[in-house]
Design a protein around this motif. Structure first.
Motif, PDB file in Angstrom:
ATOM      1  N   GLN A   1     -10.556  -3.270  -1.239  1.00 54.79           N
ATOM      2  CA  GLN A   1      -9.532  -3.662  -2.204  1.00 54.79           C
ATOM      3  C   GLN A   1      -8.475  -4.552  -1.553  1.00 54.79           C
TER       4      GLN A   1
ATOM      5  N   TRP B   1      -1.951  -2.862  -3.974  1.00 55.42           N
ATOM      6  CA  TRP B   1      -1.760  -3.824  -5.048  1.00 55.42           C
ATOM      7  C   TRP B   1      -1.188  -5.112  -4.449  1.00 55.42           C
TER       8      TRP B   1
ATOM      9  N   GLU C   1       0.842  -1.194   0.000  1.00 54.33           N
ATOM     10  CA  GLU C   1       0.000   0.000   0.000  1.00 54.33           C
ATOM     11  C   GLU C   1       0.874   1.240   0.000  1.00 54.33           C
TER      12      GLU C   1
ATOM     13  N   LEU D   1      -7.701  -8.412  -2.545  1.00 53.96           N
ATOM     14  CA  LEU D   1      -6.340  -8.755  -2.979  1.00 53.96           C
ATOM     15  C   LEU D   1      -5.751  -9.863  -2.108  1.00 53.96           C
TER      16      LEU D   1
ATOM     17  N   ARG E   1      -3.205   3.739  -2.399  1.00 53.87           N
ATOM     18  CA  ARG E   1      -3.331   2.707  -3.423  1.00 53.87           C
ATOM     19  C   ARG E   1      -2.829   1.389  -2.865  1.00 53.87           C
TER      20      ARG E   1
ATOM     21  N   GLU F   1       2.139  -6.879 -10.656  1.00 52.48           N
ATOM     22  CA  GLU F   1       1.341  -6.141  -9.679  1.00 52.48           C
ATOM     23  C   GLU F   1      -0.120  -6.174 -10.109  1.00 52.48           C
ATOM     24  N   ILE F   2      -0.996  -6.549  -9.176  1.00 54.72           N
ATOM     25  CA  ILE F   2      -2.422  -6.683  -9.464  1.00 54.72           C
ATOM     26  C   ILE F   2      -3.182  -5.670  -8.618  1.00 54.72           C
ATOM     27  N   GLN F   3      -4.048  -4.912  -9.275  1.00 58.03           N
ATOM     28  CA  GLN F   3      -4.918  -3.965  -8.595  1.00 58.03           C
ATOM     29  C   GLN F   3      -6.375  -4.335  -8.864  1.00 58.03           C
TER      30      GLN F   3
END
Length: 371
Positions: A225, A108, A102, A229, A106, A190-192
């Motif tokens: 999120q 991810w 983080e 994740l 944001r 990297e996945i968001q």
């Protein structure tokens, strides 16, 4: 008879003593047969420079194992401890995998694998969660689910009301978007994720929505999120041995986000195709992981004072028994600037430092830990 008995005992032990003596002599002499090659690096002759075709893009070629340049006139001052260690070839393997990171609002999921192997697994996750995949674009690394309101599992994942029977026509429609992109570090992904909702009673557009319209999430949205994740990370971890590869998704692999800029075979700067906040965080991480002490820093002005002395320079020697551990000194300044849409990292040696570590040495080591 007693004499013979004693004699026999004497000769019974004698071969053992001789054998032990011979083994000791051989072992001692064997030490001299080992050739000490630790200082051959200093006397090695420089080979011919690699010549590339005229059509080759020189920006795509760099040293896999950088070798520090030395002045032959000063070679007599080199010691074994000064010989730089080769880069850690296991640095591509993260100590932790499937980590939710983080920064600046944001989040991810960092995965130690290439996007082409992650894409099929993420698609499987969305299907298992009752989301499905309505639209996708492998080149952009984008996945968008079906409307989640009519699946109990999808509603639970996206924190909608408990039962799908409550999905009335007046309820806002919700979908999940997933963005898969090459990571900052080599061979990582990297996945968001983000949940999108329509206006109350409104219909959902029948198209893939651009990720560029993403805004800073609220505290509740960021929490969702991170939870999704983390759940995705557990799913991927449980299926590590059964990963497949998507040739279509392999097209999303573009140029590296971090690049070493050189002039006359000397490192001059590090270019980072990232926003300033992310670049600043990555530089801090790289300095910490490479054991370069940060003496002082100022993010708004974009500089970090670091101690980049060699191990021998930091070693106080025999007197360390009678004194406290030496505090870090400011030997170099690392500067982080935004320039033409990119972030540029440069290094400068402090006037008070007279050691052997140069600017290019610092940039090269920093690049090895950044990328």
């Amino acid at each position: 008879m007693p004499v013979l008995s004693g004699t026999r005992k004497f000769f019974a032990f004698r071969p053992t003593v001789l054998a032990s003596g011979l083994l000791l002599a051989v072992a001692t002499a064997g030490c001299s047969f080992v050739d000490d090659r630790s200082e051959r690096y200093v006397d090695a002759k420089e080979g011919d420079a690699l010549t590339l075709p005229e059509t080759a893009d020189t920006s795509r070629f760099n040293e896999v194992m950088p070798i520090r340049r030395i002045n032959p006139a000063d070679a007599s001052k080199m010691y074994t401890s000064d010989i730089p260690q080769p880069p850690d070839m296991t640095s591509e393997i993260l100590e932790e995998n499937y980590v939710v990171e983080e920064l600046d609002g944001r989040a991810w999921l960092l995965v130690n694998d290439v996007p082409g192997r992650i894409w099929p697994a993420v698609t499987g996750y969305m299907n298992e969660q009752g989301l499905g995949v309505a639209y996708d674009n492998p080149q952009l690394g984008m996945l968008q689910s079906d409307v989640a309101n009519f699946s109990m599992r999808a509603r639970a994942l996206l924190e909608l009301s408990s039962a799908p029977t409550e999905a009335t026509t007046a309820e806002p429609r919700a979908v999940l978007q997933v963005r898969i992109a090459p990571g900052v570090r080599r061979k990582t992904t990297e996945i968001q994720v983000r949940k999108l909702t329509s206006e109350e009673g409104g219909s959902w557009p029948a198209e893939l929505i651009s990720w560029r319209g993403a805004t800073d999430p609220s505290t509740e949205e960021l929490s969702l999120q991170k939870r999704v994740l983390a759940d995705l990370g557990e799913f991927l971890k449980a299926r590590e041995e059964s990963k497949s590869f998507s040739r279509a998704a392999s097209g999303m692999v573009s140029k590296p986000l971090v690049k070493l800029v050189s002039e006359d075979d000397r490192a001059k700067a590090i270019s980072m195709d990232l926003d300033y906040g992310r670049a600043w965080a990555e530089v801090n991480r790289a300095l910490t992981e490479s054991d370069i002490a940060i003496v002082d820093l100022n993010r708004s002005e974009g500089w970090l004072f670091v101690d980049f002395r060699s191990a021998d320079e930091r070693d106080p020697g025999w007197f360390s028994w009678f004194s406290d551990k030496e505090k870090p000194r400011h030997t170099h300044t690392v500067t982080v600037d935004e320039l033409d849409g990119l972030v540029q990292v440069t290094a400068e040696t402090a006037e008070s430092y007279t050691g052997v570590q140069g600017d290019e040495d610092l940039l090269t080591q920093l690049f090895n830990y950044l990328y």
